[in-house]
Design an enzyme around this catalytic site. Structure first.
Site, PDB file in Angstrom:
ATOM      1  N   ASN A  17       0.877  -1.184   0.000  1.00 41.17           N
ATOM      2  CA  ASN A  17       0.000   0.000   0.000  1.00 41.17           C
ATOM      3  C   ASN A  17       0.907   1.225   0.000  1.00 41.17           C
ATOM      4  OD1 ASN A  17      -1.896   1.968   0.420  1.00 41.17           O
ATOM      5  ND2 ASN A  17      -2.222   1.479   2.593  1.00 41.17           N
ATOM      6  N   TRP A  18       1.001   1.854  -1.157  1.00 36.22           N
ATOM      7  CA  TRP A  18       1.929   2.994  -1.285  1.00 36.22           C
ATOM      8  C   TRP A  18       1.349   4.283  -0.714  1.00 36.22           C
ATOM      9  CZ3 TRP A  18       4.116   2.414  -7.017  1.00 36.22           C
ATOM     10  CH2 TRP A  18       4.769   1.165  -7.121  1.00 36.22           C
ATOM     11  N   LYS A  19       0.111   4.231  -0.261  1.00 32.20           N
ATOM     12  CA  LYS A  19      -0.575   5.415   0.298  1.00 32.20           C
ATOM     13  C   LYS A  19      -0.391   6.613  -0.625  1.00 32.20           C
ATOM     14  CE  LYS A  19       0.260   3.545   4.856  1.00 32.20           C
ATOM     15  NZ  LYS A  19       0.066   3.703   6.269  1.00 32.20           N
ATOM     16  N   HIS A 103      -9.594   1.073   5.067  1.00 30.22           N
ATOM     17  CA  HIS A 103      -8.289   1.314   5.703  1.00 30.22           C
ATOM     18  C   HIS A 103      -8.472   2.279   6.877  1.00 30.22           C
ATOM     19  CE1 HIS A 103      -4.155   2.563   6.341  1.00 30.22           C
ATOM     20  NE2 HIS A 103      -3.800   1.462   5.695  1.00 30.22           N
ATOM     21  N   GLU A 105      -6.827   4.698   7.908  1.00 32.64           N
ATOM     22  CA  GLU A 105      -6.636   6.126   7.623  1.00 32.64           C
ATOM     23  C   GLU A 105      -7.911   6.713   7.017  1.00 32.64           C
ATOM     24  OE1 GLU A 105      -3.002   5.556   5.456  1.00 32.64           O
ATOM     25  OE2 GLU A 105      -2.016   5.026   7.341  1.00 32.64           O
ATOM     26  N   GLU A 175      -5.405  -4.727  10.946  1.00 34.78           N
ATOM     27  CA  GLU A 175      -4.450  -3.635  11.072  1.00 34.78           C
ATOM     28  C   GLU A 175      -4.763  -2.816  12.328  1.00 34.78           C
ATOM     29  OE1 GLU A 175      -2.515  -2.777   7.084  1.00 34.78           O
ATOM     30  OE2 GLU A 175      -4.216  -1.435   7.269  1.00 34.78           O
ATOM     31  N   GLY A 181       2.281   2.468  10.735  1.00 31.95           N
ATOM     32  CA  GLY A 181       3.212   3.596  10.574  1.00 31.95           C
ATOM     33  C   GLY A 181       3.857   3.985  11.893  1.00 31.95           C
ATOM     34  N   SER A 222       3.330  -1.768  10.362  1.00 31.13           N
ATOM     35  CA  SER A 222       4.782  -1.540  10.379  1.00 31.13           C
ATOM     36  C   SER A 222       5.587  -2.824  10.209  1.00 31.13           C
ATOM     37  CB  SER A 222       5.190  -0.838  11.670  1.00 31.13           C
ATOM     38  OG  SER A 222       4.428   0.327  11.844  1.00 31.13           O
ATOM     39  N   GLY A 243       2.816  -0.975   4.395  1.00 28.58           N
ATOM     40  CA  GLY A 243       2.835   0.427   4.001  1.00 28.58           C
ATOM     41  C   GLY A 243       4.271   0.875   3.768  1.00 28.58           C
ATOM     42  N   GLY A 244       4.907   1.404   4.816  1.00 27.66           N
ATOM     43  CA  GLY A 244       6.249   1.994   4.696  1.00 27.66           C
ATOM     44  C   GLY A 244       7.246   1.112   3.965  1.00 27.66           C
TER      45      GLY A 244
END
Ligand code: PEP
Length: 268
Positions: A17-19, A103, A105, A175, A181, A222, A243-244
């Site tokens: 997930n490159w956000k 998600h 976010e 999640e 993150g 993470s 993600g990261g």
């Protein structure tokens, strides 16, 4: 058998997930880095979810590879006067097979409700997209022993009125909000295993035991290459949403390779 159903060797799924990261140049480089770095990771399903504006360029790079394209969100209508939104039809047109919905976010920063997420789930499935439904508790909810109730609620409401014929096209991403993150707050493998067991049991209550045994449940929070094996060796951890670490080709590939190694170890 569907892409998301576990097969006899329990193939794991790794989602990047490159956000809201990358430029078009970065996105191309990252996708190429991942494609070029692939060896024979046949034992894992890999999905990349770049930002909307880069779906087409990344899709071109993924063409004829074993990596699938996914989107990070969508609006639950085929078309219409919804300024700034993106429809499932558009995602399919760009070559997406998957869409991430719910998600944290989007739930917590953009105020998406369980009802709205449920609408998206049903529309995405009807349009022909496979759904990765994200669920997870906040730190306050965990501390107040509300994790199980929250997971029950998000799963039950998110999948309300979903037809059993579509179940093979749904996977779940657990999640915990406090671990996303956040390098200082990692969930332990035991916490992940326990939460996945809660989700699988709830899935079973709704859709039956067989469906629960088949559903793929990924973990997100993470995840880095050093943690990956410990997570993937746990029962019921069917992959990861990253993600990261998905923004660094070598890290993402290292996590995918851990998934292959653990799958092989589990099947022996
Ligand atoms: C995510 O994007 O869902 C995620 C888990 O991000 P990170 O790996 O950076 O915590």
């Amino acid at each position: 058998m569907s892409r998301m159903m576990k097969d006899s060797i329990q193939k794991k799924t790794i989602v990047g997930n490159w956000k809201m990261h990358t430029t078009s140049c970065d996105a191309k480089q990252l996708a190429k880095g991942i494609v070029d770095g692939l060896r024979n990771e046949e034992g894992v399903s890999i999905i990349l979810c770049p930002p909307f504006p880069y779906l087409a360029v990344v899709g071109e790079i993924l063409k004829d590879t074993r990596i699938s394209l996914g989107a990070q969100n969508m609006y639950p209508e085929k078309e219409g006067a919804f300024t700034g939104e993106v429809s499932p039809t558009m995602l399919l047109d760009l070559g997406c097979k998957y869409v991430i919905l719910g998600h944290s976010e989007r739930r917590h920063k953009l105020g998406e409700s369980d009802a709205f997420i449920n609408e998206k789930v049903k529309v995405a499935l009807a349009a022909g997209l496979d759904v990765i439904l994200c669920v997870g508790e906040t730190l306050a909810q965990r501390k107040a022993n509300q994790t199980e109730a929250l997971l029950d609620r998000q799963l039950g409401l998110g999948l309300a009125n979903v037809k059993s014929a579509a179940l093979s096209r749904i996977s779940i991403a657990y999640e915990p909000v406090w671990a996303i993150g956040n390098a200082d707050h990692h969930a332990t493998p035991q916490q992940v295993e326990d939460a996945h067991a809660i989700l699988r049991a709830r899935f079973g209550q709704i859709f039956g035991k067989d469906a629960a045994a088949m559903v793929s449940i990924q973990y997100g929070g993470s995840v880095v290459p050093d943690d990956a094996s410990a997570l993937f060796s746990r029962p019921g951890v069917d992959g990861a949403l990253i993600g990261g670490a998905s923004l660094i080709a070598n890290e993402f590939l290292a996590i995918a390779r851990s998934a292959v190694a653990e799958t092989q170890a589990l099947s022996h």
